[in-house]
Design a protein around this motif. Structure first.
Motif, PDB file in Angstrom:
ATOM      1  N   GLN A   1       0.851  -1.154  -0.149  1.00  0.00           N
ATOM      2  CA  GLN A   1      -0.059   0.109   0.109  1.00  0.00           C
ATOM      3  C   GLN A   1       0.945   1.275  -0.217  1.00  0.00           C
ATOM      4  OE1 GLN A   1      -3.302   0.432  -0.290  1.00  0.00           O
ATOM      5  NE2 GLN A   1      -2.876   2.593  -0.274  1.00  0.00           N
TER       6      GLN A   1
ATOM      7  N   ALA B   1      -7.047   8.672   3.935  1.00  0.00           N
ATOM      8  CA  ALA B   1      -6.559   7.515   4.788  1.00  0.00           C
ATOM      9  C   ALA B   1      -6.811   8.081   6.330  1.00  0.00           C
ATOM     10  CB  ALA B   1      -5.157   7.009   4.585  1.00  0.00           C
TER      11      ALA B   1
ATOM     12  N   SER C   1      -5.213  12.838   4.792  1.00  0.00           N
ATOM     13  CA  SER C   1      -6.038  12.159   5.854  1.00  0.00           C
ATOM     14  C   SER C   1      -7.516  12.052   5.331  1.00  0.00           C
ATOM     15  CB  SER C   1      -6.149  13.168   6.898  1.00  0.00           C
ATOM     16  OG  SER C   1      -6.878  14.497   6.604  1.00  0.00           O
TER      17      SER C   1
ATOM     18  N   GLY D   1      -3.535   7.234  -3.084  1.00  0.00           N
ATOM     19  CA  GLY D   1      -3.106   6.114  -2.635  1.00  0.00           C
ATOM     20  C   GLY D   1      -3.745   4.653  -3.331  1.00  0.00           C
TER      21      GLY D   1
ATOM     22  N   TYR E   1       1.501   5.561  -1.014  1.00  0.00           N
ATOM     23  CA  TYR E   1       0.858   7.093  -0.873  1.00  0.00           C
ATOM     24  C   TYR E   1       1.879   7.872  -1.453  1.00  0.00           C
ATOM     25  CZ  TYR E   1      -2.658   5.054   2.290  1.00  0.00           C
ATOM     26  OH  TYR E   1      -3.494   4.303   2.895  1.00  0.00           O
TER      27      TYR E   1
ATOM     28  N   LEU F   1      -4.932   6.241   9.104  1.00  0.00           N
ATOM     29  CA  LEU F   1      -3.525   5.852   8.945  1.00  0.00           C
ATOM     30  C   LEU F   1      -2.721   5.868  10.020  1.00  0.00           C
ATOM     31  CD1 LEU F   1      -1.553   5.248   6.519  1.00  0.00           C
ATOM     32  CD2 LEU F   1      -1.196   7.478   6.313  1.00  0.00           C
TER      33      LEU F   1
ATOM     34  N   ARG G   1      -7.041   5.306  -4.919  1.00  0.00           N
ATOM     35  CA  ARG G   1      -8.153   6.273  -4.429  1.00  0.00           C
ATOM     36  C   ARG G   1      -7.331   7.826  -4.242  1.00  0.00           C
ATOM     37  NH1 ARG G   1      -8.083   4.674   1.251  1.00  0.00           N
ATOM     38  NH2 ARG G   1      -6.198   3.620   0.559  1.00  0.00           N
TER      39      ARG G   1
END
Length: 164
Positions: A3, A132, A129, A60, A5, A135, A36
């Motif tokens: 995963q 996620a 934010s 992400g 970002y 996170l 996303r």
């Protein structure tokens, strides 16, 4: 599968269009149905170079690429969209910064993850934010603990959003 970002930023040559094109290109790096993208925000440029405001977002996605393969792919997208590296914190058609790669801490000459400046940048924290909110950073810090009203007030939603 990792995963990841990625921060997106642009302030030249139709910044919203640049971010939209970058998001389309990120689809080729992302595993199916995993991309996303936050809303786009406008932010003031960093540093002392006079330049237009930026449009920023965070994407992400999950990927099978290694950290260096992903960095190479992100830099290729920047180059395809006319990125020229002349001035630190100078104007650019596109900037793609790898913020996080799973919960790994990477510190090699070409790549530092988590991104060295992400904790101080509202144009990274607020969009991150958005996609996620729960996170936890690799050092155990909750992302939500880094966000406050003054950070949110620094940003303005941009005129358009990507529809991926």
């Amino acid at each position: 599968m990792a995963q990841v970002y990625v921060a997106l930023g642009a302030n030249l040559a139709d910044p919203i269009g640049q971010l939209n094109c970058a998001c389309e290109a990120l689809l080729s790096l992302a595993n199916a149905d995993s991309l996303r993208v936050s809303p786009f925000y406008r932010s003031a440029p960093m540093g002392d170079v006079e330049q237009p405001d930026y449009v920023n977002a965070v994407a992400g996605f999950s990927t099978d690429l290694s950290p260096i393969e992903l960095l190479d792919a992100l830099q290729a997208i920047e180059n395809q969209q006319g990125r020229i590296r002349e001035l630190r914190w100078g104007p650019r058609t596109l900037d793609l910064d790898l913020l996080l790669y799973d919960d790994q801490c990477i510190d090699i000459p070409r790549l530092v993850v988590p991104h060295y400046g992400m904790r101080e940048r509202s144009f990274v924290l607020v969009p991150l934010s958005y996609i996620a909110p729960e996170l936890i950073l690799p050092d155990g810090t909750a992302l939500a603990s880094l966000i406050n009203d003054s950070l949110k007030a620094e940003l303005v939603l941009a005129d358009a959003l990507i529809a991926v």
